[in-house]
Design an enzyme around this catalytic site. Structure first.
Site, short mmCIF file in Angstrom:
data_model
loop_
_atom_site.label_atom_id
_atom_site.label_comp_id
_atom_site.label_asym_id
_atom_site.label_seq_id
_atom_site.Cartn_x
_atom_site.Cartn_y
_atom_site.Cartn_z
N LYS A 96 18.68 -0.07 17.24
CA LYS A 96 19.93 -0.34 17.98
C LYS A 96 19.68 -1.35 19.10
O LYS A 96 20.49 -2.26 19.32
CB LYS A 96 20.49 0.96 18.55
CG LYS A 96 21.86 0.80 19.16
CD LYS A 96 22.48 2.17 19.42
CE LYS A 96 23.98 2.08 19.61
NZ LYS A 96 24.40 1.48 20.85
N SER A 140 31.72 2.69 32.71
CA SER A 140 31.98 1.44 33.43
C SER A 140 32.33 0.32 32.46
O SER A 140 32.81 -0.73 32.86
CB SER A 140 30.76 1.05 34.26
OG SER A 140 29.69 0.72 33.40
N SER A 194 22.55 -5.41 27.21
CA SER A 194 23.77 -5.57 28.02
C SER A 194 24.06 -7.04 28.28
O SER A 194 25.21 -7.49 28.20
CB SER A 194 23.61 -4.87 29.36
OG SER A 194 23.22 -3.55 29.16
N ARG A 243 23.79 13.26 25.41
CA ARG A 243 22.38 13.13 25.80
C ARG A 243 21.89 14.27 26.67
O ARG A 243 20.69 14.55 26.70
CB ARG A 243 22.16 11.78 26.50
CG ARG A 243 22.21 10.62 25.54
CD ARG A 243 22.07 9.28 26.24
NE ARG A 243 21.80 8.23 25.26
CZ ARG A 243 21.81 6.93 25.54
NH1 ARG A 243 22.08 6.51 26.76
NH2 ARG A 243 21.54 6.04 24.60
N GLY A 279 28.82 0.31 21.83
CA GLY A 279 29.82 0.37 22.91
C GLY A 279 29.96 -0.97 23.59
O GLY A 279 31.06 -1.37 23.99
N ASP A 330 20.79 4.83 31.86
CA ASP A 330 19.94 4.70 30.67
C ASP A 330 18.47 4.97 31.00
O ASP A 330 17.81 5.77 30.35
CB ASP A 330 20.10 3.31 30.05
CG ASP A 330 21.44 3.17 29.35
OD1 ASP A 330 22.08 4.21 29.10
OD2 ASP A 330 21.84 2.03 29.05
N LYS A 372 27.61 9.20 25.41
CA LYS A 372 26.83 8.06 24.91
C LYS A 372 26.57 8.25 23.41
O LYS A 372 27.30 8.97 22.75
CB LYS A 372 25.52 7.95 25.69
CG LYS A 372 25.73 7.67 27.17
CD LYS A 372 26.05 6.22 27.45
CE LYS A 372 26.35 6.04 28.92
NZ LYS A 372 25.89 4.85 29.50
N GLU A 373 25.51 7.61 22.90
CA GLU A 373 25.23 7.64 21.47
C GLU A 373 25.26 9.06 20.91
O GLU A 373 25.57 9.30 19.76
CB GLU A 373 23.88 6.99 21.19
CG GLU A 373 23.90 5.47 21.16
CD GLU A 373 23.92 4.82 22.53
OE1 GLU A 373 24.23 5.51 23.54
OE2 GLU A 373 23.66 3.60 22.60
N ASP A 419 22.97 -3.72 17.62
CA ASP A 419 24.16 -3.93 18.45
C ASP A 419 24.51 -5.40 18.62
O ASP A 419 25.68 -5.76 18.68
CB ASP A 419 23.96 -3.28 19.83
CG ASP A 419 24.17 -1.77 19.76
OD1 ASP A 419 24.27 -1.23 18.63
OD2 ASP A 419 24.24 -1.13 20.83
N ASN A 477 27.91 1.53 16.25
CA ASN A 477 27.94 2.44 17.40
C ASN A 477 27.70 1.64 18.68
O ASN A 477 27.11 2.12 19.63
CB ASN A 477 26.87 3.53 17.23
CG ASN A 477 27.15 4.74 18.12
OD1 ASN A 477 28.21 4.83 18.76
ND2 ASN A 477 26.20 5.66 18.18
N HIS A 491 18.75 5.75 19.91
CA HIS A 491 17.53 4.96 20.13
C HIS A 491 16.74 5.43 21.34
O HIS A 491 15.51 5.49 21.32
CB HIS A 491 17.90 3.48 20.27
CG HIS A 491 18.94 3.21 21.34
ND1 HIS A 491 18.83 2.20 22.24
CD2 HIS A 491 20.11 3.84 21.65
CE1 HIS A 491 19.89 2.21 23.04
NE2 HIS A 491 20.67 3.19 22.70
N ARG A 492 17.45 5.79 22.40
CA ARG A 492 16.72 6.15 23.63
C ARG A 492 16.02 7.51 23.49
O ARG A 492 14.98 7.72 24.11
CB ARG A 492 17.66 6.14 24.84
CG ARG A 492 18.23 4.77 25.09
CD ARG A 492 18.58 4.47 26.52
NE ARG A 492 19.20 3.15 26.56
CZ ARG A 492 18.53 2.01 26.50
NH1 ARG A 492 17.22 2.00 26.43
NH2 ARG A 492 19.18 0.86 26.51
#
Ligand code: DC
Length: 678
Positions: free
Chosen positions: A442, A186, A39, A363, A110, A332, A359-360, A65, A108, A416-417
């Site tokens: 990512k 956000s 971020s 989730r 964001g 996250d 999200k990706e 990213d 991907n 990824h998460r």
């Protein structure tokens, strides 16, 4: 079972792997240096590209990213060049981008797509923005609506409300406040906040709904302020940017470690005993996800926090407590809690997580599906998840009859998460297969290597010169199928490199600078030359003992030694394996023998090799070297706390190996050596 290792060296293309197998893991302890925050990295890159002046960004995350963001910025005219490991120099445009047309592919990401949409909409050019198919399913309508309110010309070239987008030049009018929703992502608000100062006019934004993920807005405002633009905020509903502000480079900036990435390691420490320490984030972090530690604390985990580190260990009670938490502020890191629920003492509820759906992947649905593979009962709502752990709860310490052959296969949904979260499940005493592990690239290309460095069991064997520890350690490693680190070889190689470079062995800075780049593997190389035999010379051993006393050398070698910690385990021999390099090692052995016995062994070895040998000289050399190794101020040779003494004076090699293997069987959970011993 051996893990298939992921090759993911920075700046190399992502390696396509179908799966990665993690064995049943017994415990987690160790230290991880975090990669830069995604971020912060992507915001910092964009602000630097828009600013006046040159910004040097250090500790930047190297991941899919951030590469997407860098490539896009270069395409629209910002200068971004590498300047050392994980550092870039960004030559800002001093306002809007100079290249007035282009097609940008944003994968991907964001954190690239949303702010670039807003910025490019104000740049007065023609741009097409697209991404991977999943990106085209992630809504962007609220942001586009916001931009259209000030006259921006942004059009959908596919489905209404979703990327891809076409952007055209437009006449802007900022007279009335921009109204934008805050309850989907956000990032829409972040995008507007970062873009609006480019107009130079006063602008106001009103958030029309409850704002989610507020800490991410705080990161945005914080970083904008570092680039000289302030935003007046009233609550979380009203944001005002005064006219005439411009982004100005602050010069040199550092990126904090990734707090979301930290969550996996901290969770591992809480589940697998710990302590696990992450370096790069701490008390002063600007990232909202550091508040993950509050959830860990609620589960009973023991947390220690410094300015630049966080450390987690299991609850004093030994059992993680169930939780019912609103996790809107840490969307996250909250995913990590969903997997931790498998280890809790009751039903856990994760609330206010609707943003997971966009999200990706979806989730909430993905997490529910995968958690059920471990026998959890999962209730899935529009914005919550209820997880009841399996009836026979997962536990990081194994019973003798644990079913180590059962393999849970996890799908990762190009997320990824999901991949990182489910590595934790292996701490439940069951092997886990992670499909498409490369998706971690990512945000954290080296994730699995870092994970191995806290979960692979370590057998640390220290002792004085010629105690036989090298031979014993190698035999134990071979018997277990573990990796082997001869740390003395690193010091010997350093001494040889310094000698060949003509450097005095007490010149600390020069010796540290002469450290070879290659890591010793099967054969030991120095500038392409095979020095496997050369480093064994007595003179090099004496030199090694000298360079080993230099703090700069020890510091430089510390991280390198830790990278040898890989699954299924490591046997490491040296002087400070148990005390400094792997203090968390579950098996610690101090292997010694009387000086006379050691001198005699060395004498026999040399005679067998047809080399000259003199017993009194050998004995004196050994005593001097022992004294130097034991007396130095950094990492002196000593029996570490918790290390078991094995005196090999009366023992042969086989008996010495057997003595160490006895300790291994006593100290390691059964699964970590059972089935591996040949
Ligand atoms: O184990 P060896 O003889 O190969 O080690 C060579 C020298 O390196 C020894 O005199 C001390 C130093 N050493 C050290 O200080 N720390 C280690 N972990 C390993 C070796």
């Amino acid at each position: 079972m051996r893990a298939v290792l992921l090759s993911s060296f920075p700046f190399f293309p992502r390696v396509a792997m179908t799966f990665l197998d993690l064995p049943a893991l017994g415990r987690a302890a160790g230290c991880v240096r975090l990669p830069g925050s995604k971020s912060i990295s992507n915001r910092m890159l964009l602000l630097a590209a828009l600013a006046e002046g040159v910004t040097e960004i250090r500790d930047l995350l190297d991941s899919d990213d951030t590469r997407v963001m860098i490539a896009a910025l270069q395409k629209v005219g910002a200068g971004v060049t590498a300047c050392g490991m994980n550092s870039v120099r960004v030559t800002g445009c001093g306002g809007v981008f100079p290249v007035k047309q282009g097609e940008l592919f944003l994968g991907n990401a964001g954190t690239a797509f949303r702010p670039l949409t807003a910025v490019l909409a104000l740049c007065g050019g023609y741009y097409r923005l697209s991404g991977v198919p999943r990106m085209h399913e992630r809504p962007i309508g609220d942001l586009v609506d916001g931009l259209r309110q000030i006259g921006a010309d942004v059009r959908y070239s596919g489905n209404q409300g979703f990327p891809p987008l076409d952007i055209f030049p437009a006449t802007l009018n900022l007279a009335t406040p921009i109204r934008v929703r805050g309850d989907v992502s956000s990032q829409f608000l972040t995008a507007l906040l970062m873009a609006l100062p480019l107009t130079g006019e006063a602008a106001t934004i009103e958030v029309t709904t409850e704002l989610i993920s507020k800490p991410y807005i705080e990161i945005t405002l914080n970083l904008m302020a570092r680039f000289g633009v302030t935003v007046r905020r009233e609550g979380w509903q009203h944001f005002a940017i005064a006219a005439g502000q411009r982004y100005r480079s602050p010069g040199l900036v550092h990126i904090e470690g990734d707090a979301s990435g930290a969550s996996y390691f901290l969770a591992a420490g809480a589940i697998g005993g710990g302590p696990v320490r992450v370096e790069g984030v701490g008390r002063g972090s600007i990232q909202g996800d550091v508040r993950f530690v509050e959830a860990l604390t609620a589960m009973g985990a023991q947390i220690e926090m410094g300015d630049n580190f966080i450390e987690a260990r299991a609850p004093a009670s030994g059992k993680l407590k169930a939780f019912d938490l609103d996790l809107n502020h840490i969307p996250d890191a909250a995913m990590t809690l969903a997997v931790m629920a498998l280890f809790a003492d009751g039903c856990c509820t994760l609330r206010n997580i609707a943003s997971w759906r966009v999200k990706e992947t979806d989730r909430i649905a993905a997490m529910a599906t995968e958690l059920r593979k471990f026998g959890a009962t999962v209730e899935e709502g529009a914005d919550y998840l209820g997880v009841t752990p399996p009836a026979v709860s997962l536990a990081p310490t194994f019973s003798d009859n644990a079913t180590i052959d059962t393999l849970a296969t996890i799908d990762t949904y190009d997320d990824h998460r999901m991949a990182m979260c489910f590595s934790l499940a292996a701490l439940g005493g069951m092997p886990v297969r992670i499909n498409d592990p490369g998706c971690v690239a990512k945000t954290f290309p080296e994730y699995f290597m870092a994970f191995e460095q806290i979960v692979a069991p370590v057998i640390a064997i220290d002792g004085p010169s010629a105690s036989g520890k090298g031979t014993v350690a190698q035999r134990v490693a071979a018997a277990l199928g573990f990796h082997f680190l001869d740390s003395g070889a690193l010091y010997r190689l350093t001494a040889l490199a310094a000698t060949r470079a003509g450097v005095a062995l007490d010149d600390e800075a020069a010796v540290a600078a002469a450290l070879p780049a290659e890591f010793p593997g099967e054969r030991i190389l120095l500038a392409g030359d095979d020095v496997t035999e050369a480093i064994r010379a007595e003179a090099i051993g004496v030199g090694a003992s000298k360079v080993a006393a230099l703090p700069a050398v020890r510091t430089a070698l510390l991280e390198r030694q830790r990278t040898y910690r890989r699954l299924p385990g490591l046997v490491a021999d040296g002087r400070d394996m148990a005390s400094v390099v792997f203090p968390e090692a579950p098996v610690k052995v101090f292997l010694t023998a009387s000086a006379a016995a050691r001198a005699e062994r060395r004498y026999k070895q040399l005679i067998e090799k047809g080399m000259p040998a003199n017993m009194p000289t050998l004995l004196q050399d050994l005593r001097e070297r022992d004294a130097r190794d034991a007396a130095r101020s950094v990492a002196p040779l000593k029996q570490a706390e918790g290390a078991e003494l094995v005196d090999t004076t009366p023992l042969g090699i086989e008996e010495s190996v057997a003595a160490v293997m006895d300790i291994v069987r006593r100290k390691l959970p059964r699964q970590e050596w059972q089935g591996l011993v040949t």
